[in-house]
Design a protein around this motif. Structure first.
Motif, PDB file in Angstrom:
ATOM      1  N   PHE A 196      -2.265   6.012   2.866  1.00  0.00           N
ATOM      2  CA  PHE A 196      -1.922   4.849   3.682  1.00  0.00           C
ATOM      3  C   PHE A 196      -0.503   4.968   4.241  1.00  0.00           C
ATOM      4  N   LEU A 197       0.467   5.302   3.380  1.00  0.00           N
ATOM      5  CA  LEU A 197       1.857   5.416   3.829  1.00  0.00           C
ATOM      6  C   LEU A 197       2.029   6.571   4.819  1.00  0.00           C
ATOM      7  N   ARG A 198       1.308   7.665   4.606  1.00  0.00           N
ATOM      8  CA  ARG A 198       1.385   8.774   5.541  1.00  0.00           C
ATOM      9  C   ARG A 198       0.847   8.363   6.913  1.00  0.00           C
ATOM     10  N   PRO A 243      -9.105   5.084  -0.016  1.00  0.00           N
ATOM     11  CA  PRO A 243      -8.598   4.218   1.057  1.00  0.00           C
ATOM     12  C   PRO A 243      -9.728   3.359   1.607  1.00  0.00           C
ATOM     13  N   SER A 244      -9.356   2.285   2.283  1.00  0.00           N
ATOM     14  CA  SER A 244     -10.336   1.289   2.711  1.00  0.00           C
ATOM     15  C   SER A 244     -11.446   1.867   3.576  1.00  0.00           C
ATOM     16  N   PHE A 245     -11.111   2.757   4.505  1.00  0.00           N
ATOM     17  CA  PHE A 245     -12.148   3.271   5.412  1.00  0.00           C
ATOM     18  C   PHE A 245     -13.198   4.067   4.645  1.00  0.00           C
ATOM     19  N   GLU A 246     -12.794   4.758   3.563  1.00  0.00           N
ATOM     20  CA  GLU A 246     -13.768   5.476   2.744  1.00  0.00           C
ATOM     21  C   GLU A 246     -14.600   4.512   1.912  1.00  0.00           C
ATOM     22  N   VAL A 247     -13.954   3.454   1.410  1.00  0.00           N
ATOM     23  CA  VAL A 247     -14.682   2.449   0.630  1.00  0.00           C
ATOM     24  C   VAL A 247     -15.808   1.854   1.462  1.00  0.00           C
ATOM     25  N   ILE A 248     -15.491   1.481   2.708  1.00  0.00           N
ATOM     26  CA  ILE A 248     -16.487   0.877   3.589  1.00  0.00           C
ATOM     27  C   ILE A 248     -17.642   1.835   3.833  1.00  0.00           C
ATOM     28  N   ILE A 296       0.828   5.291   8.191  1.00  0.00           N
ATOM     29  CA  ILE A 296       1.796   4.386   8.828  1.00  0.00           C
ATOM     30  C   ILE A 296       2.960   5.183   9.416  1.00  0.00           C
ATOM     31  N   ALA A 297       3.422   6.176   8.670  1.00  0.00           N
ATOM     32  CA  ALA A 297       4.521   7.014   9.171  1.00  0.00           C
ATOM     33  C   ALA A 297       4.098   7.770  10.425  1.00  0.00           C
ATOM     34  N   ASN A 298       2.880   8.309  10.412  1.00  0.00           N
ATOM     35  CA  ASN A 298       2.382   9.054  11.579  1.00  0.00           C
ATOM     36  C   ASN A 298       2.301   8.164  12.814  1.00  0.00           C
ATOM     37  N   GLU A 299       1.911   6.902  12.620  1.00  0.00           N
ATOM     38  CA  GLU A 299       1.838   5.973  13.742  1.00  0.00           C
ATOM     39  C   GLU A 299       3.215   5.717  14.350  1.00  0.00           C
ATOM     40  N   LEU A 300       4.270   5.902  13.543  1.00  0.00           N
ATOM     41  CA  LEU A 300       5.641   5.744  14.028  1.00  0.00           C
ATOM     42  C   LEU A 300       6.209   7.061  14.542  1.00  0.00           C
ATOM     43  N   GLY A 301       5.382   8.109  14.539  1.00  0.00           N
ATOM     44  CA  GLY A 301       5.846   9.412  14.971  1.00  0.00           C
ATOM     45  C   GLY A 301       6.766  10.081  13.980  1.00  0.00           C
ATOM     46  N   ARG A 302       6.636   9.723  12.712  1.00  0.00           N
ATOM     47  CA  ARG A 302       7.516  10.238  11.672  1.00  0.00           C
ATOM     48  C   ARG A 302       6.691  10.854  10.542  1.00  0.00           C
ATOM     49  N   GLU A 303       7.384  11.448   9.582  1.00  0.00           N
ATOM     50  CA  GLU A 303       6.749  11.991   8.387  1.00  0.00           C
ATOM     51  C   GLU A 303       7.464  11.460   7.156  1.00  0.00           C
ATOM     52  N   LEU A 304       6.732  11.354   6.067  1.00  0.00           N
ATOM     53  CA  LEU A 304       7.336  10.976   4.790  1.00  0.00           C
ATOM     54  C   LEU A 304       8.161  12.141   4.261  1.00  0.00           C
ATOM     55  N   SER A 351     -11.615   1.364  -5.300  1.00  0.00           N
ATOM     56  CA  SER A 351     -10.444   0.501  -5.162  1.00  0.00           C
ATOM     57  C   SER A 351      -9.286   1.275  -4.563  1.00  0.00           C
ATOM     58  N   ASN A 352      -8.332   0.555  -3.962  1.00  0.00           N
ATOM     59  CA  ASN A 352      -7.109   1.226  -3.539  1.00  0.00           C
ATOM     60  C   ASN A 352      -6.194   1.437  -4.746  1.00  0.00           C
ATOM     61  N   THR A 353      -5.130   2.196  -4.555  1.00  0.00           N
ATOM     62  CA  THR A 353      -4.258   2.588  -5.658  1.00  0.00           C
ATOM     63  C   THR A 353      -3.640   1.388  -6.363  1.00  0.00           C
ATOM     64  N   ASN A 354      -3.143   0.429  -5.591  1.00  0.00           N
ATOM     65  CA  ASN A 354      -2.417  -0.699  -6.161  1.00  0.00           C
ATOM     66  C   ASN A 354      -3.294  -1.516  -7.102  1.00  0.00           C
ATOM     67  N   ILE A 355      -4.484  -1.861  -6.627  1.00  0.00           N
ATOM     68  CA  ILE A 355      -5.383  -2.676  -7.442  1.00  0.00           C
ATOM     69  C   ILE A 355      -5.871  -1.871  -8.640  1.00  0.00           C
ATOM     70  N   LEU A 356      -6.135  -0.587  -8.430  1.00  0.00           N
ATOM     71  CA  LEU A 356      -6.599   0.270  -9.514  1.00  0.00           C
ATOM     72  C   LEU A 356      -5.584   0.319 -10.644  1.00  0.00           C
ATOM     73  N   ALA A 357      -4.311   0.405 -10.301  1.00  0.00           N
ATOM     74  CA  ALA A 357      -3.273   0.524 -11.320  1.00  0.00           C
ATOM     75  C   ALA A 357      -2.848  -0.816 -11.900  1.00  0.00           C
ATOM     76  N   GLU A 358      -2.824  -1.859 -11.055  1.00  0.00           N
ATOM     77  CA  GLU A 358      -2.211  -3.115 -11.477  1.00  0.00           C
ATOM     78  C   GLU A 358      -3.177  -4.184 -11.968  1.00  0.00           C
ATOM     79  N   HIS A 359      -4.418  -4.160 -11.493  1.00  0.00           N
ATOM     80  CA  HIS A 359      -5.335  -5.238 -11.849  1.00  0.00           C
ATOM     81  C   HIS A 359      -6.600  -4.768 -12.559  1.00  0.00           C
ATOM     82  N   MET A 360      -7.131  -3.623 -12.155  1.00  0.00           N
ATOM     83  CA  MET A 360      -8.409  -3.207 -12.706  1.00  0.00           C
ATOM     84  C   MET A 360      -8.393  -2.961 -14.220  1.00  0.00           C
ATOM     85  N   PRO A 361      -7.303  -2.452 -14.807  1.00  0.00           N
ATOM     86  CA  PRO A 361      -7.336  -2.277 -16.265  1.00  0.00           C
ATOM     87  C   PRO A 361      -7.645  -3.568 -17.011  1.00  0.00           C
TER      88      PRO A 361
END
Length: 308
Positions: free
Chosen positions: A205-207, A131-136, A209-217, A100-110
């Motif tokens: 995931f957030l890293r 992350p999704s690509f690893e899940v697949i 998205i930031a990289n795609e914008l040419g930025r860093e977190l 699962s991704n982080t959000n679902i793992l923390a918020e729904h799976m319990p």
């Protein structure tokens, strides 16, 4: 090359325990001649005498006693395997591997998994944050049974069902100087952030998205959970991107602002994915059905998200 099979070992142990070929024949429902032939072949394969023949029957040699000890363990293990496989076939026992991704793992799976495990005491679940690509990849390779995947990922070759909504928001200190209630992610990158540990799916995931914008977190500190993140934000240490459900829960007893993220990826569709439902063990299919029922609670009659 294997010099014996389970039948040989069962007959051998029966002969040791019964002290005669006749006892071994009766216990295994075969004739004495067949027992004698099996035991002679076993001795010949090892080039060892496994029994001493006496006027009152047979008794094991030292080599025979050693083989008997190992044979009993092998026979016991085989019985255990048979019993467990029968339970698997009946759907009564097993371990389901979930990703699962982080959000679902923390918020729904319990809740989703907790209710399932309570109702199915003989079934266990292992779950990992990916992350999704690893899940697949892991589903296709047979390294997992059920996975949660974002709609943006390439799910070709997998069977899928819509799961619960997954909306990301920005949480900021109470005095955060931004009058509007919505913000672009490129603007968020201008602020110092509090994040989850680097290896979890949301951080990756957030890293990306930031990289795609040419930025860093600009991560000041990493925490192990959303409650700790919200507490840091409340203290003014930075801003954070977390699931809306977590923000709503913690804002009941913490002081921080919650802002919508305008980027399209912030509100994602998620899917339950399997390689082949028909090929899943019964216990895994039972969990999949339970997760679908859980997801149905978040969907209205017209198929839209019940959480708005």
């Amino acid at each position: 090359m294997m010099r014996f099979d389970l039948t040989d070992l069962r007959i051998f142990v029966s002969a040791v325990d019964g002290g005669s070929l006749t006892a071994a024949a009766a216990r295994n429902n075969i004739v004495v001649a067949a027992v004698s032939a099996r035991l002679k072949r076993l001795e010949a394969s090892f080039n060892l005498d496994l029994f001493e023949r006496t006027g009152r029957g047979i008794r094991p040699t030292l080599a025979g006693e050693m083989l008997a000890r190992h044979a009993r363990k092998i026979i016991g293990d085989a019985r255990q395997i048979e019993a467990e496989l029968e339970e698997f076939a009946d759907g009564r026992n097993g371990r389901v591997r979930v990703l699962s991704n982080t959000n679902i793992l923390a918020e729904h799976m319990p809740t989703a998994l907790g209710t399932f495990l309570a109702a199915n005491p003989d079934i266990n679940v292992s779950i990992s944050d990916r992350p999704s690509f690893e899940v697949i990849s892991m589903l296709k390779n047979g390294d997992a049974d059920v996975g949660v995947v974002a709609a943006s990922a390439d799910m070709s070759g997998l069977e899928r069902t819509r799961f619960v909504p997954d909306r990301l928001v920005l949480v900021a200190p109470p005095d955060f100087d931004l009058p509007q209630q919505r913000i672009d992610f490129v603007r968020i990158l201008d602020f110092r952030m509090i994040g989850l540990q680097e290896k979890v799916a949301l951080s990756q995931f957030l890293r990306r998205i930031a990289n795609e914008l040419g930025r860093e977190l600009n991560i000041r500190m990493r925490m192990d959970g959303f409650e700790g993140i919200c507490r840091m934000v409340e203290c003014g240490a930075g801003v954070a991107v977390i699931p809306e459900s977590a923000a709503r829960r913690y804002e009941a007893f913490m002081k921080f602002r919650t802002l919508a993220i305008q980027d399209g990826w912030a509100e994602r569709e998620l899917y339950l994915c399997v390689k082949s439902e028909a090929q899943l063990p019964r216990y895994a299919r039972a969990l999949l059905a339970h997760l679908r029922d859980y997801a149905a609670m978040f969907t209205t009659a017209d198929g839209t998200s019940a959480t708005g």
